[in-house]
Scaffold this motif. Structure first.
Motif, PDB file in Angstrom:
ATOM      1  N   PHE A   5     -19.532  -7.708 -10.435  1.00 18.90           N
ATOM      2  CA  PHE A   5     -19.901  -8.246  -9.197  1.00 18.90           C
ATOM      3  C   PHE A   5     -21.088  -8.970  -9.546  1.00 18.90           C
ATOM      4  O   PHE A   5     -22.328  -8.849 -10.352  1.00 18.90           O
ATOM      5  CB  PHE A   5     -20.136  -7.246  -8.146  1.00 18.90           C
ATOM      6  CG  PHE A   5     -18.897  -6.224  -7.827  1.00 18.90           C
ATOM      7  CD1 PHE A   5     -18.090  -6.703  -7.128  1.00 18.90           C
ATOM      8  CD2 PHE A   5     -18.809  -4.915  -8.283  1.00 18.90           C
ATOM      9  CE1 PHE A   5     -16.705  -5.995  -6.914  1.00 18.90           C
ATOM     10  CE2 PHE A   5     -17.848  -4.182  -8.040  1.00 18.90           C
ATOM     11  CZ  PHE A   5     -16.808  -4.545  -7.423  1.00 18.90           C
ATOM     12  N   PRO A   6     -21.150 -10.142  -8.484  1.00 16.15           N
ATOM     13  CA  PRO A   6     -22.623 -10.899  -8.722  1.00 16.15           C
ATOM     14  C   PRO A   6     -23.793  -9.883  -8.272  1.00 16.15           C
ATOM     15  O   PRO A   6     -23.669  -9.189  -7.490  1.00 16.15           O
ATOM     16  CB  PRO A   6     -22.472 -11.893  -7.501  1.00 16.15           C
ATOM     17  CG  PRO A   6     -21.131 -11.759  -7.362  1.00 16.15           C
ATOM     18  CD  PRO A   6     -20.397 -10.685  -7.779  1.00 16.15           C
ATOM     19  N   ASP A   7     -24.672 -10.297  -9.024  1.00 17.81           N
ATOM     20  CA  ASP A   7     -26.192  -9.145  -8.751  1.00 17.81           C
ATOM     21  C   ASP A   7     -26.493  -9.403  -7.319  1.00 17.81           C
ATOM     22  O   ASP A   7     -26.884  -8.320  -6.911  1.00 17.81           O
ATOM     23  CB  ASP A   7     -27.386  -9.838  -9.616  1.00 17.81           C
ATOM     24  CG  ASP A   7     -27.308  -9.639 -11.231  1.00 17.81           C
ATOM     25  OD1 ASP A   7     -26.111  -8.956 -11.393  1.00 17.81           O
ATOM     26  OD2 ASP A   7     -27.723 -10.399 -12.013  1.00 17.81           O
ATOM     27  N   LEU A  12     -26.798  -6.545  -1.941  1.00 11.92           N
ATOM     28  CA  LEU A  12     -26.701  -6.025  -0.613  1.00 11.92           C
ATOM     29  C   LEU A  12     -25.825  -4.845  -0.369  1.00 11.92           C
ATOM     30  O   LEU A  12     -26.025  -4.296   0.592  1.00 11.92           O
ATOM     31  CB  LEU A  12     -25.574  -7.485  -0.289  1.00 11.92           C
ATOM     32  CG  LEU A  12     -26.303  -8.800   0.075  1.00 11.92           C
ATOM     33  CD1 LEU A  12     -25.015  -9.617  -0.104  1.00 11.92           C
ATOM     34  CD2 LEU A  12     -26.781  -8.802   1.293  1.00 11.92           C
ATOM     35  N   GLN A  13     -25.006  -4.407  -1.091  1.00  6.72           N
ATOM     36  CA  GLN A  13     -24.394  -3.031  -1.225  1.00  6.72           C
ATOM     37  C   GLN A  13     -25.641  -2.025  -1.186  1.00  6.72           C
ATOM     38  O   GLN A  13     -25.492  -1.189  -0.355  1.00  6.72           O
ATOM     39  CB  GLN A  13     -23.431  -2.624  -2.311  1.00  6.72           C
ATOM     40  CG  GLN A  13     -22.799  -1.636  -2.364  1.00  6.72           C
ATOM     41  CD  GLN A  13     -21.847  -1.371  -0.989  1.00  6.72           C
ATOM     42  OE1 GLN A  13     -21.331  -2.445  -0.438  1.00  6.72           O
ATOM     43  NE2 GLN A  13     -21.791  -0.144  -0.420  1.00  6.72           N
ATOM     44  N   ILE A  79     -23.804  -5.456   6.839  1.00  6.65           N
ATOM     45  CA  ILE A  79     -22.128  -5.522   6.895  1.00  6.65           C
ATOM     46  C   ILE A  79     -21.908  -6.521   6.709  1.00  6.65           C
ATOM     47  O   ILE A  79     -20.768  -6.989   5.853  1.00  6.65           O
ATOM     48  CB  ILE A  79     -21.717  -4.561   8.002  1.00  6.65           C
ATOM     49  CG1 ILE A  79     -22.266  -2.970   7.780  1.00  6.65           C
ATOM     50  CG2 ILE A  79     -20.357  -4.482   8.095  1.00  6.65           C
ATOM     51  CD1 ILE A  79     -21.723  -2.231   9.011  1.00  6.65           C
ATOM     52  N   GLU A  80     -22.055  -7.814   7.733  1.00  4.32           N
ATOM     53  CA  GLU A  80     -21.694  -8.971   7.687  1.00  4.32           C
ATOM     54  C   GLU A  80     -21.791  -9.844   6.454  1.00  4.32           C
ATOM     55  O   GLU A  80     -21.018 -10.349   5.927  1.00  4.32           O
ATOM     56  CB  GLU A  80     -22.286  -9.688   8.896  1.00  4.32           C
ATOM     57  CG  GLU A  80     -21.652  -9.449  10.298  1.00  4.32           C
ATOM     58  CD  GLU A  80     -22.268 -10.050  11.517  1.00  4.32           C
ATOM     59  OE1 GLU A  80     -22.991 -11.221  11.123  1.00  4.32           O
ATOM     60  OE2 GLU A  80     -22.189  -9.814  12.493  1.00  4.32           O
ATOM     61  N   GLN A  81     -23.157  -9.379   5.783  1.00  2.00           N
ATOM     62  CA  GLN A  81     -23.106 -10.326   4.394  1.00  2.00           C
ATOM     63  C   GLN A  81     -22.534  -9.725   3.486  1.00  2.00           C
ATOM     64  O   GLN A  81     -22.227 -10.611   2.738  1.00  2.00           O
ATOM     65  CB  GLN A  81     -25.067 -10.143   4.068  1.00  2.00           C
ATOM     66  CG  GLN A  81     -25.754 -10.394   5.118  1.00  2.00           C
ATOM     67  CD  GLN A  81     -27.285 -10.336   4.902  1.00  2.00           C
ATOM     68  OE1 GLN A  81     -27.712 -10.258   3.774  1.00  2.00           O
ATOM     69  NE2 GLN A  81     -28.061 -10.109   5.810  1.00  2.00           N
ATOM     70  N   VAL A  82     -22.261  -8.447   3.255  1.00  2.00           N
ATOM     71  CA  VAL A  82     -21.547  -7.825   2.268  1.00  2.00           C
ATOM     72  C   VAL A  82     -20.103  -8.338   2.509  1.00  2.00           C
ATOM     73  O   VAL A  82     -19.510  -8.675   1.525  1.00  2.00           O
ATOM     74  CB  VAL A  82     -21.516  -6.350   2.249  1.00  2.00           C
ATOM     75  CG1 VAL A  82     -20.363  -5.580   1.247  1.00  2.00           C
ATOM     76  CG2 VAL A  82     -22.929  -5.875   1.799  1.00  2.00           C
ATOM     77  N   THR A 106     -20.812   1.270  -6.929  1.00  2.00           N
ATOM     78  CA  THR A 106     -21.641   0.442  -7.943  1.00  2.00           C
ATOM     79  C   THR A 106     -23.273   0.431  -7.440  1.00  2.00           C
ATOM     80  O   THR A 106     -23.440   0.522  -6.245  1.00  2.00           O
ATOM     81  CB  THR A 106     -21.399  -1.021  -7.697  1.00  2.00           C
ATOM     82  OG1 THR A 106     -19.884  -0.981  -8.316  1.00  2.00           O
ATOM     83  CG2 THR A 106     -22.035  -1.894  -8.925  1.00  2.00           C
ATOM     84  N   GLY A 107     -24.083   0.627  -8.458  1.00  2.00           N
ATOM     85  CA  GLY A 107     -25.448   0.514  -8.517  1.00  2.00           C
ATOM     86  C   GLY A 107     -25.774   1.353  -7.508  1.00  2.00           C
ATOM     87  O   GLY A 107     -27.058   1.298  -6.905  1.00  2.00           O
TER      88      GLY A 107
END
Length: 107
Positions: A5-7, A12-13, A79-82, A106-107
């Motif tokens: 996944f992109p950093d 964001l997560q 949530i919208e950004q993810v 992840t992370g």
């Protein structure tokens, strides 16, 4: 960081997890109802199988209500950004669903 996944999506997560925890912690410290309400107690036999009870709530102050709205707004924005991240446009069908589930761990 995850290579899958992109950093920025991984961050964001993390932000989503934190926003969820912040809202839950805030709500757990408040009375159950933001508005002042009387408590109630139902006993079995009056249409209920189990005893049910809710303590009265003194309600929340205007500042507490605003803080809750701010925390909830931050959660919804995250949530919208993810969910709207461009990375998801690279996947379809079951691969998309599986990747979203992996991101949660992840992370």
């Amino acid at each position: 960081m995850s290579n899958e996944f992109p950093d920025d999506l991984v961050q964001l997560q993390r932000n989503l997890r934190q926003a969820t925890a912040d809202l839950k912690a805030y709500l757990d410290e408040r009375p159950h109802s933001p508005e002042a309400i009387d408590g109630w107690h139902d006993k079995p036999g009056g249409g209920y199988w189990l005893e049910r009870r809710r303590d009265p709530s003194l309600g929340w102050s205007d500042d507490e209500k605003q803080t809750e709205a701010d925390l909830r707004g931050k959660l919804l924005d995250t949530i919208e950004q993810v969910h709207g991240h461009p990375h998801w446009n690279t996947l379809t069908g079951p691969d998309l669903v599986k990747a979203r589930m992996r991101l949660k761990h992840t992370g």
